[in-house]
Design an enzyme around this catalytic site. Structure first.
Site, mmCIF file in Angstrom:
data_model
loop_
_atom_site.group_PDB
_atom_site.id
_atom_site.type_symbol
_atom_site.label_atom_id
_atom_site.label_comp_id
_atom_site.label_asym_id
_atom_site.label_seq_id
_atom_site.Cartn_x
_atom_site.Cartn_y
_atom_site.Cartn_z
ATOM 1 N N GLU A 173 -6.609 4.738 7.966
ATOM 2 C CA GLU A 173 -6.285 6.145 7.690
ATOM 3 C C GLU A 173 -7.473 6.852 7.054
ATOM 4 O OE1 GLU A 173 -2.557 5.472 5.669
ATOM 5 O OE2 GLU A 173 -1.655 4.924 7.590
ATOM 6 N N GLU A 216 -5.460 -4.782 10.790
ATOM 7 C CA GLU A 216 -4.401 -3.790 10.965
ATOM 8 C C GLU A 216 -4.667 -2.968 12.227
ATOM 9 O OE1 GLU A 216 -2.382 -2.673 6.987
ATOM 10 O OE2 GLU A 216 -4.176 -1.465 7.199
ATOM 11 N N GLY A 244 2.753 2.133 10.772
ATOM 12 C CA GLY A 244 3.771 3.165 10.617
ATOM 13 C C GLY A 244 4.514 3.511 11.893
ATOM 14 N N GLY A 265 2.775 -1.173 4.282
ATOM 15 C CA GLY A 265 2.834 0.232 3.896
ATOM 16 C C GLY A 265 4.261 0.654 3.600
ATOM 17 N N GLY A 266 4.917 1.236 4.602
ATOM 18 C CA GLY A 266 6.251 1.809 4.419
ATOM 19 C C GLY A 266 7.239 0.887 3.706
ATOM 20 N N ASN A 296 0.878 -1.175 0.000
ATOM 21 C CA ASN A 296 0.000 0.000 0.000
ATOM 22 C C ASN A 296 0.912 1.221 0.000
ATOM 23 O OD1 ASN A 296 -1.748 2.086 0.549
ATOM 24 N ND2 ASN A 296 -2.298 1.372 2.606
ATOM 25 N N TRP A 297 0.998 1.880 -1.156
ATOM 26 C CA TRP A 297 1.931 3.009 -1.262
ATOM 27 C C TRP A 297 1.401 4.277 -0.601
ATOM 28 C CZ3 TRP A 297 5.007 3.452 -6.525
ATOM 29 C CH2 TRP A 297 5.911 2.387 -6.596
ATOM 30 N N LYS A 298 0.103 4.261 -0.223
ATOM 31 C CA LYS A 298 -0.503 5.457 0.394
ATOM 32 C C LYS A 298 -0.242 6.665 -0.515
ATOM 33 C CE LYS A 298 -0.070 3.143 4.773
ATOM 34 N NZ LYS A 298 0.129 3.180 6.210
ATOM 35 N N SER A 340 3.414 -2.229 10.374
ATOM 36 C CA SER A 340 4.861 -2.306 10.609
ATOM 37 C C SER A 340 5.479 -3.660 10.238
ATOM 38 C CB SER A 340 5.194 -1.939 12.065
ATOM 39 O OG SER A 340 4.832 -0.590 12.324
ATOM 40 N N HIS A 374 -9.579 1.260 5.074
ATOM 41 C CA HIS A 374 -8.284 1.442 5.737
ATOM 42 C C HIS A 374 -8.430 2.433 6.893
ATOM 43 C CE1 HIS A 374 -4.123 2.535 6.479
ATOM 44 N NE2 HIS A 374 -3.797 1.399 5.906
HETATM 45 P P1 PGA Z 1 2.886 0.192 7.604
HETATM 46 O O1 PGA Z 1 1.411 0.425 7.027
HETATM 47 O O2 PGA Z 1 3.388 -1.092 7.015
HETATM 48 O O3 PGA Z 1 3.671 1.391 7.127
HETATM 49 O O4 PGA Z 1 2.780 0.127 9.077
HETATM 50 C C1 PGA Z 1 0.518 -0.653 6.882
HETATM 51 C C2 PGA Z 1 -0.780 -0.176 6.299
HETATM 52 O O5 PGA Z 1 -1.265 0.889 6.684
HETATM 53 O O6 PGA Z 1 -1.369 -0.852 5.429
#
Ligand code: PGA
Length: 252
Positions: A94, A162, A168, A228-229, A9-11, A207, A92
């Site tokens: 966020e 999640e 993150g 994500g990251g 997930n590149w956000k 994470s 998600h």
């Molecule tokens: P993260 O994000 O791996 O940067 O913690 C995961 C996500 O939000 O899908």
């Protein structure tokens, strides 16, 4: 047996200059056919990423519930499909936090994605306060109750657990905590869709890195990772694909 899925997930990251990462991930994915891999990129990169991705599925990170209409700034599932996306993340945390999205919104978005023939990754997860209050189980059960789309089946639906406080932050739940929530989610799916629940993948997200992926992916009912990251570069993402390949081999 459920195949492992590693989805990035590149956000809100990624310009055309990062498309070489898509190519490198696609190559690594091709080298590990026993694992499913996908990348969810910003809307603006979908078509360009599809051009560079070969057989690697490219997805979006959100979708509007309607097919068309006066919804300034929104993108429909049909538009995503036409751009070449084959999957979309809904619900998600966020988006729940930044755009006040609810589980009902996630339900409607998942249904819209299904209508357009997209795969869906449906997210759930508790906040830190809920976690500390011992309410994680109740929260994820209620989120799934309200957001699981009609006709949910492994052919097009994946669930992702999640915990918000792990996203993150470099912090993850213990393996026991992950196992217990994933077992609860599996049981909830069984109650809601019966036998189809056995095939629905439940990803862990929050994470995940090349260092912790193998242990997390070996946990019962963890059928992959939403990353994500560590999905932004092939250098960080490919070790997670490799860990998934090892975890699949270990489970035989
Ligand atoms: P993260 O994000 O791996 O940067 O913690 C995961 C996500 O939000 O899908």
């Amino acid at each position: 047996m459920r195949r492992k899925l590693v989805a990035g997930n590149w956000k809100m990251h990624g310009l055309r200059s990062q498309l070489s990462e898509v190519e490198a991930v696609a190559q690594a994915a091709a080298a590990h056919p026993e694992v499913d891999v996908a990348l969810c990129v910003p809307f603006t990169l979908i078509a360009a990423a599809v051009d560079r991705a070969g057989a690697l599925p490219i997805g979006a990170q959100d979708v509007h519930e309607n097919e068309r209409g006066a919804h300034t700034g929104c993108v429909s599932a049909e538009m995503l499909h036409e751009a070449g996306a084959t999957l979309v993340i809904v619900g998600h945390s966020e988006r729940r936090a930044d755009q006040n999205e609810t589980s009902h919104d996630a339900w409607a978005k998942a249904a819209a994605a299904r209508r357009a023939g997209l795969q869906v990754i449906l997210c759930c997860g508790e906040t830190e306060a809920e976690h500390n209050a011992g309410r994680a189980e109740r929260i994820v059960q209620s989120q799934i109750e309200k957001s699981l789309p009609d006709g949910a089946s492994p052919e097009w639906l994946t669930v992702a657990y999640e915990p918000r406080w792990a996203i993150g932050t470099g912090r993850t739940p213990s393996l026991d905590q992950i196992e217990s929530i994933h077992a609860i989610l599996r049981a909830k799916l069984r109650m809601m869709v019966g036998d189809a629940a056995e095939g629905i993948r439940i990803l862990y997200g929050g994470s995940v890195t090349g260092d912790n992926a193998e242990a997390i992916l070996a946990v019962d009912n963890v059928d992959g990772a939403l990353v994500g990251g560590a999905s932004l570069t092939a250098q960080k993402f490919v070790p997670i694909i490799e860990a998934a390949a090892r975890a699949s081999a270990a489970k035989g």
